[in-house]
Design a protein around this motif. Structure first.
Motif, PDB file in Angstrom:
ATOM      1  N   LYS A 123       0.701  -1.299  -0.042  1.00  0.00           N
ATOM      2  CA  LYS A 123       0.018   0.049  -0.180  1.00  0.00           C
ATOM      3  C   LYS A 123       0.796   1.221   0.145  1.00  0.00           C
ATOM      4  O   LYS A 123       0.509   2.299  -0.503  1.00  0.00           O
ATOM      5  N   THR A 130       1.265   6.763   7.115  1.00  0.00           N
ATOM      6  CA  THR A 130       1.004   7.201   8.364  1.00  0.00           C
ATOM      7  C   THR A 130       1.522   5.845   9.245  1.00  0.00           C
ATOM      8  O   THR A 130       1.823   6.199  10.436  1.00  0.00           O
ATOM      9  N   ARG A 159       5.922   4.343  13.534  1.00  0.00           N
ATOM     10  CA  ARG A 159       7.090   4.165  13.666  1.00  0.00           C
ATOM     11  C   ARG A 159       8.065   4.861  14.233  1.00  0.00           C
ATOM     12  O   ARG A 159       8.886   4.704  15.108  1.00  0.00           O
ATOM     13  N   SER A 162       3.785  -1.630  15.881  1.00  0.00           N
ATOM     14  CA  SER A 162       2.769  -2.313  16.013  1.00  0.00           C
ATOM     15  C   SER A 162       2.279  -2.605  17.481  1.00  0.00           C
ATOM     16  O   SER A 162       1.264  -2.328  17.796  1.00  0.00           O
ATOM     17  N   SER A 198       1.186   0.890  18.701  1.00  0.00           N
ATOM     18  CA  SER A 198      -0.194   1.520  18.240  1.00  0.00           C
ATOM     19  C   SER A 198      -1.416   1.005  18.563  1.00  0.00           C
ATOM     20  O   SER A 198      -2.617   1.439  18.222  1.00  0.00           O
ATOM     21  N   ARG A 234      -3.172   6.926  19.721  1.00  0.00           N
ATOM     22  CA  ARG A 234      -3.778   7.246  18.362  1.00  0.00           C
ATOM     23  C   ARG A 234      -4.271   8.476  18.391  1.00  0.00           C
ATOM     24  O   ARG A 234      -4.786   9.040  17.604  1.00  0.00           O
ATOM     25  N   ARG A 278      -3.803   1.884   8.133  1.00  0.00           N
ATOM     26  CA  ARG A 278      -4.771   0.892   8.870  1.00  0.00           C
ATOM     27  C   ARG A 278      -6.083   1.310   9.209  1.00  0.00           C
ATOM     28  O   ARG A 278      -7.109   0.472   8.920  1.00  0.00           O
ATOM     29  N   ASP A 279      -6.377   2.651   9.476  1.00  0.00           N
ATOM     30  CA  ASP A 279      -7.684   3.086   9.663  1.00  0.00           C
ATOM     31  C   ASP A 279      -7.894   4.611   9.098  1.00  0.00           C
ATOM     32  O   ASP A 279      -8.678   5.209   9.737  1.00  0.00           O
ATOM     33  N   ARG A 297       1.768  -9.811  13.213  1.00  0.00           N
ATOM     34  CA  ARG A 297       1.567  -8.400  12.912  1.00  0.00           C
ATOM     35  C   ARG A 297       0.019  -8.261  12.622  1.00  0.00           C
ATOM     36  O   ARG A 297      -0.745  -7.519  13.172  1.00  0.00           O
ATOM     37  N   ASP A 323      -2.488  -5.950  14.877  1.00  0.00           N
ATOM     38  CA  ASP A 323      -3.245  -4.954  13.982  1.00  0.00           C
ATOM     39  C   ASP A 323      -4.700  -4.977  13.931  1.00  0.00           C
ATOM     40  O   ASP A 323      -5.601  -4.160  14.096  1.00  0.00           O
ATOM     41  N   ARG A 374      -6.804  -5.213  17.882  1.00  0.00           N
ATOM     42  CA  ARG A 374      -6.675  -4.406  19.010  1.00  0.00           C
ATOM     43  C   ARG A 374      -7.886  -3.613  19.160  1.00  0.00           C
ATOM     44  O   ARG A 374      -8.804  -3.469  17.958  1.00  0.00           O
TER      45      ARG A 374
END
Ligand code: DC
Length: 210
Positions: free
Chosen positions: A13, A31, A36, A82, A85, A91, A113-114, A163, A167, A170
């Motif tokens: 991605k 993002t 990271r 990961s 986060s 967040r 991811r979001d 991972r 991810d 959560r």
């Protein structure tokens, strides 16, 4: 114009996001680099990744305009990102900066991811990029083994699966395809075909929203 590109680790991605941004003349924000950078700040201070307060403070102090991509790449920072986060405070601290970036100038492509679910739920186009975990592990392994010839494919596969599980499971903004996102499975696609397919999906969204 805002384009959301979400997907699991090593789905491609980031590369796609960059190309899509260049294609439409938009800004681009990876993002993952933000998470990271927060993890890196803890590692640099020898603080444990379990220190939620320190992670939240690092997230609040982060300047999104100075992300050093070269220092933040690599599996160690990805795995650490990961872990931190999952913290809701982290967040929340990073939410507004991402939204402000998206609104700047003529718009942006954000990958993560979001993005389609939480950061930019009203994005003009949303794609969810995925590939089988075996294919993603193969691509990542081929990249990494140039610098680490002894690295086993199975190790990369198990890291990716771990991972994905963290991810996706959560509580705070898990990795999830937005209900109105379009799915792009790149398991059997080369980079160029994946890019062309992404543009077709985005154009379909843009013409629907016009
Ligand atoms: O995309 P990446 O591999 O660079 O992301 C590293 C980690 O950061 C990922 O495993 C989870 C977290 N992340 C996140 O929680 N939300 C995002 N929007 C982007 C990344």
């Amino acid at each position: 114009m805002i384009i959301a590109v979400d997907g699991p680790a090593a789905s491609g991605k980031g590369t796609l996001g960059k190309r899509i941004a260049a294609h439409y003349g938009l800004n681009h924000l990876d993002t993952g680099l933000i998470y990271r950078a927060v993890a890196r700040a803890l590692l640099d201070q020898n603080l444990p990744l379990t220190d939620e307060l320190a992670a939240t403070a690092a997230a609040r102090a982060l300047d999104l305009s100075v992300l050093d991509e070269d220092r933040l790449r690599g599996p160690q920072a990805g795995e650490a990102a990961s872990v931190i986060s999952v913290y809701p405070g982290v967040r929340e601290a990073l939410l507004q900066g991402q939204r402000s970036f998206a609104m700047r100038g003529s718009g942006a492509v954000l990958d993560g991811r979001d993005i389609g679910t939480v950061i930019c739920p009203d994005a003009d186009a949303k794609i969810f990029v995925t590939a089988s975990s075996e294919e993603r592990a193969k691509r990542r392994w081929l990249e990494l083994k140039i610098a680490h010839p002894d690295l086993a494919y199975e190790t990369v596969l198990s890291d990716i699966q771990q991972r994905d599980t963290r991810d996706s499971n959560r509580a705070a903004s898990p990795l999830r395809m937005a209900d109105d996102a379009r799915l792009l499975d790149t398991t059997k696609l080369d980079k160029e075909t994946a890019f062309q397919a992404a543009i077709v999906l985005i154009e379909a969204d843009l013409s629907r929203n016009r």
